[in-house]
Write a protein that holds these residues in place. Structure first.
Motif, PDB file in Angstrom:
ATOM      1  N   ALA A 142     -27.967 -34.502 -61.678  1.00 32.94           N
ATOM      2  CA  ALA A 142     -28.799 -34.793 -62.490  1.00 32.94           C
ATOM      3  C   ALA A 142     -30.187 -35.204 -62.068  1.00 32.94           C
ATOM      4  O   ALA A 142     -31.320 -34.940 -62.467  1.00 32.94           O
ATOM      5  N   ASP A 143     -30.099 -35.560 -60.800  1.00 29.25           N
ATOM      6  CA  ASP A 143     -31.322 -36.095 -60.343  1.00 29.25           C
ATOM      7  C   ASP A 143     -31.697 -35.479 -58.735  1.00 29.25           C
ATOM      8  O   ASP A 143     -32.833 -35.791 -58.148  1.00 29.25           O
ATOM      9  N   ARG A 144     -30.914 -34.612 -58.423  1.00 32.14           N
ATOM     10  CA  ARG A 144     -31.134 -33.871 -57.022  1.00 32.14           C
ATOM     11  C   ARG A 144     -30.899 -32.355 -57.063  1.00 32.14           C
ATOM     12  O   ARG A 144     -30.309 -32.008 -57.774  1.00 32.14           O
ATOM     13  N   VAL A 145     -31.738 -31.926 -56.001  1.00 28.15           N
ATOM     14  CA  VAL A 145     -31.424 -30.481 -55.686  1.00 28.15           C
ATOM     15  C   VAL A 145     -30.802 -30.584 -54.010  1.00 28.15           C
ATOM     16  O   VAL A 145     -31.631 -30.982 -53.358  1.00 28.15           O
ATOM     17  N   TYR A 146     -29.808 -30.026 -54.068  1.00 27.54           N
ATOM     18  CA  TYR A 146     -29.162 -29.867 -52.862  1.00 27.54           C
ATOM     19  C   TYR A 146     -29.152 -28.512 -52.239  1.00 27.54           C
ATOM     20  O   TYR A 146     -29.118 -27.419 -53.016  1.00 27.54           O
ATOM     21  N   PHE A 204     -33.085 -32.839 -52.163  1.00 20.19           N
ATOM     22  CA  PHE A 204     -34.622 -33.119 -52.793  1.00 20.19           C
ATOM     23  C   PHE A 204     -34.271 -34.024 -54.221  1.00 20.19           C
ATOM     24  O   PHE A 204     -33.495 -33.734 -54.885  1.00 20.19           O
ATOM     25  N   SER A 205     -35.432 -34.839 -54.268  1.00 24.80           N
ATOM     26  CA  SER A 205     -35.506 -35.696 -55.673  1.00 24.80           C
ATOM     27  C   SER A 205     -35.990 -34.597 -56.715  1.00 24.80           C
ATOM     28  O   SER A 205     -37.111 -33.885 -56.624  1.00 24.80           O
ATOM     29  N   ILE A 206     -35.434 -34.058 -57.755  1.00 30.26           N
ATOM     30  CA  ILE A 206     -35.762 -33.483 -59.065  1.00 30.26           C
ATOM     31  C   ILE A 206     -37.115 -34.024 -59.479  1.00 30.26           C
ATOM     32  O   ILE A 206     -38.053 -33.286 -60.057  1.00 30.26           O
ATOM     33  N   ALA A 207     -37.125 -35.455 -59.538  1.00 29.79           N
ATOM     34  CA  ALA A 207     -38.351 -35.985 -60.114  1.00 29.79           C
ATOM     35  C   ALA A 207     -39.725 -35.531 -59.590  1.00 29.79           C
ATOM     36  O   ALA A 207     -40.662 -35.369 -60.392  1.00 29.79           O
ATOM     37  N   ASP A 208     -39.708 -35.644 -58.123  1.00 31.00           N
ATOM     38  CA  ASP A 208     -40.908 -35.663 -57.478  1.00 31.00           C
ATOM     39  C   ASP A 208     -40.841 -34.558 -56.273  1.00 31.00           C
ATOM     40  O   ASP A 208     -41.825 -34.153 -55.680  1.00 31.00           O
TER      41      ASP A 208
END
Length: 794
Positions: A601-605, A624-628
């Motif tokens: 939901a909030d990260r890219v692995y 990585f953070s999906i948000a920024d």
């Protein structure tokens, strides 16, 4: 010979009665199963190669009613090459890899009618024999008629018709397996010959039914190894039995057989296997005999040799049988083959005789004084070429004749003026091809013919089928391909390579190495309509292979070997707009490839072969953070394995990410190639299956998790995992990584992708067979009594 009352017939009839009773009960079980399955709704999961993202699929609760997944895959269409990616959407399963055809599963042994149509009731041959791990050697190498409408089949396998049977089997005319014929060998069977009630076998084995036999043996059909024991010190490649049954002729590459020195050719007493003293032709020139055929009082010999009894005879000879001239050369028969202008290059691999014609196949372009490409007909009297000239393209492994018809098998692509894959039926007079065209997907090693049927076998898994270039849509209702065909093309006319798939609505995102797809030029990444198979205008155009993709909202993350993508300079990893294909501003710097991506939901692995990200240490795995788009502090600190380290597979379930590849530890805790890692603090969970393989490696290539989160399925190159012997595919308890009972035993290959969807485990890879089914490239395992959407049962 006529087997009017084959051994085991009464037992087979009793077994068939039980099967008939089960057939009566089956509809009741199916009604019950289908009724219960109505509560299951097909779900769309963005599962793709080397990973699986698991959703909360409560609709699959019904699947937990059933027992564990069976070890036998469902009978679906198979591919003729590797499968790297699978994704299911509703009632359609999209499959990508590197293949050219898909077809119905037949296994490596096939019976067809004389017109080439498949006899579907034949028992499946599957598995790899005990002295090999599989690969190209797995399959059928020899077949002969039993004289009563059935067949004896030899090769390298462990099961036939679901029954444990090692490398040789007897199939009755009604297509049931003879339960009383059960020899156990420790190596493959490559040649068979039948005389009366004795079956002669040859191949690279040393023991049969616990009795020492070196490369050749006799087996009484009553069920025991007989006294025939020539003990060859080298390979035996060919067998022939005299019409009176008293002499067995053996050809190969041995120097001693039957207790006597022999140069690759011998006549053996059928009783005890001793070498006949009167028959002793001397072959020279590193002799190897590959094929034998008896016609009256003449033995035709084919192989690789330069002289026989000091007479210059390259690769083929005719020898007298019996009397004062036993084993001497038939004068005048001298076909004198050559290959590329050199007689020493010529060899013969197959022989068959019909009337006054000797048919020969092998490596030659001149034979019997005429230009002939690999296959020729010769006058039996003098070896001159007949008008038979099929101009075969490809290598020839086997020949069979029936009246005026010649069957040829091998690695052929055309014969008799027609395109023919691996097997052809030819007119014996001129070599023209008939309409017979079973179109198998692999090489044919053996052919036998009766008045009503043809049995052929080799390294094949299917016949017929349809052409599909590395990407196919499979109907989940019956396991057959749909009409959808984007026709991916590789560079310079080569095969396209599809590495990963993701789906969103009516759009299938395709990643790999290709130059065109869906009727449009596209470089290594594309969006294709699932409705009409055409490429959309979305065109990021990657400069090199795209190995992995993952969707999150309106962003598609991509990893691979590229330096530019989406109109921007982006090395190895990028984020693309699903609207127009342009690269976003996200531009992380990796010092090695990104080979697998999953999103939460909030990260890219991201996993791969890198050591640093944006200048910070991250060994093979980062978040990585999906948000920024920023690199998070989450850092499992994977330790290098024996051959370095790499992350090949990722799967998320709850708060755990399962990581597969090659490594030896997670944050200082020993973990070998597969671990569960806490997504909060990057520490390993108690899940510790410790896969192992050759050279203590056992890399993991694919992971998926069952809908209830209780089972992790892992695929790769291992031979043991979870404390038990498991070959390339296993189910593991999520609590500690111990192996479940799921053990399909992949034979001679590896798994590249796993997807668990709607109660079904889909597996793709580069494998020829499982222990219980010759299911090449693509497999589906379902715990239901019937497949969720109707796939045929095993």
């Amino acid at each position: 010979m006529s087997l009017r009352n084959p051994p085991g017939r009464a037992a087979a009839n009793r077994a068939k009665f039980l099967i008939d009773v089960r057939a009566i009960l089956r509809p009741l079980l199916v009604v019950l199963s289908v009724g219960m399955s109505l509560v299951a709704v097909a779900a769309t999961l963005p599962d793709s190669s080397k990973r699986s993202e698991v959703t909360d699929d409560s609709t699959n609760a019904i699947t937990e009613f059933y027992a564990a997944l069976p070890n036998t895959p469902m009978r679906t269409y198979v591919t003729d090459g590797a499968v790297n990616a699978i994704v299911r959407s509703g009632d359609t399963i999209y499959v990508g890899g590197q293949f050219s055809r898909v077809g119905p599963r037949t296994g490596p042994g096939v019976e067809v009618a004389l017109d080439g149509s498949l006899n579907t009731a034949m028992p499946d041959i599957a598995g790899a024999g005990p002295s090999y791990t599989g690969g190209a050697t797995t399959g059928v190498r020899a077949v002969i008629s039993d004289g009563a409408g059935g067949w004896f089949v030899g090769g390298l396998f462990t099961h036939i018709g679901g029954i444990a049977q090692t490398n040789v089997a007897h199939i009755f005319a009604d297509h049931s397996v003879d339960p009383n014929f059960h020899p156990v060998l420790n190596g493959a069977v490559s040649e068979l010959a039948l005389s009366g009630s004795i079956l002669y076998l040859a191949g690279p084995f040393t023991v049969i039914d616990g009795t020492a036999r070196s490369n050749i043996a006799g087996y009484d059909l009553i069920g025991y190894v007989n006294s025939f024991n020539p003990y060859a010190d080298g390979n035996v490649n060919a067998l022939a039995v005299s019409s009176d049954g008293l002499t067995v002729y053996a050809g190969g590459s041995f120097a001693t057989i039957g207790g006597q020195p022999r140069t690759g050719l011998a006549a053996l007493d059928s009783g005890n296997g001793s070498a006949n003293s009167s028959f002793n032709p001397v072959l020279a020139g590193q002799p190897r005999v590959s094929s034998l055929a008896i016609a009256g009082s003449i033995l035709y010999v084919g192989g690789s040799f330069s002289t026989v009894n000091s007479v210059p005879l390259r690769a083929i000879a005719a020898l007298h049988l019996g009397g004062a001239t036993d084993g001497t050369v038939v004068a005048g028969f001298a076909p004198s083959p050559s290959y590329y202008g050199n007689v020493s290059y010529a060899s013969i691999d197959a022989l068959a005789v019909s009337g006054a014609t000797v048919f020969v196949g092998g490596s030659f372009d001149t034979m019997g004084g005429a230009s002939r490409a690999g296959l020729a007909g010769l006058n039996a009297a003098n070896g001159s070429a007949t008008a038979f000239d099929p101009d075969v393209q490809g290598n020839i492994n086997t020949l069979a004749v029936s009246g005026s018809t010649v069957y040829v098998g091998g690695g052929i692509s055309s014969a008799g003026g027609q395109s023919r894959n691996y097997i052809a039926q030819l007119n014996g007079a001129d070599g023209s091809a008939t309409t017979f065209d079973p179109n198998p997907n692999g090489s044919v090693n053996a052919i036998a013919v009766t008045a009503t049927a043809v049995y052929f076998g080799g390294q094949l898994s299917s016949i017929g089928g349809i052409a599909r270039s590395s990407l196919v849509a499979i109907n989940a209702g019956d396991g057959t391909p749909t009409a959808w065909d984007p026709n991916a093309q590789g560079s310079n006319g080569g095969y396209a390579l599809v590495k990963d798939l993701q789906i969103s609505g009516n759009t299938l995102y395709v990643a790999g190495a290709f130059t065109a797809i869906g009727g449009q030029p596209r470089s290594n990444i594309a969006a294709v309509s699932t409705i009409n198979a055409t490429a959309s205008s979305w065109n990021p155009s990657a400069s090199a292979q795209v190995s992995t993709i993952a969707l999150s909202g309106n962003v598609l993350y991509a990893g691979g070997g590229f330096q530019t993508i989406g109109g921007q300079s982006r090395a190895l990893l990028a984020a693309l707009s699903t609207v127009d294909g342009t690269a976003t501003a996200w531009s992380p710097a990796l010092d090695g490839t990104a080979d697998v991506i999953v999103t939460s939901a909030d990260r890219v692995y991201v996993g791969g072969a890198f050591l640093t990200v944006n200048g910070e240490a991250r060994t093979r795995l980062a978040a990585f953070s999906i948000a920024d788009g920023s690199l998070t502090n989450w850092d499992p600190q994977l330790a290098d394995g024996i051959f370095g380290s790499n992350v090949n597979a990722l799967a998320i379930s709850g708060n755990t990410i399962y990581v597969g590849g090659g490594y030896t530890g997670v944050r200082g805790v020993a973990r070998h190639n597969l671990a569960g890692i806490n997504m909060s603090d990057a520490m390993p969970t108690p899940f510790d299956p410790q896969p192992n393989g050759e050279n203590n490696d056992g890399a993991i290539n694919a992971i998926t998790v069952s809908a209830d989160g209780a089972t992790v399925y892992a695929g790769g190159d291992f031979e043991s995992i979870g404390g038990l012997t498991r070959s390339a595919l296993a189910g593991l308890n999520v609590s500690d990584g111990s192996a479940t009972n799921f053990d399909p035993k992949v034979s001679g290959g590896t798994i590249y992708t796993l997807v668990f969807n709607n109660g079904v485990l889909y597996a793709g890879g580069n494998f020829p067979s499982f222990d219980l089914a010759y299911q090449q490239g693509l497999a589906a395992f379902s715990k239901d009594a019937v497949f969720h959407s109707g796939f045929e049962t095993p």
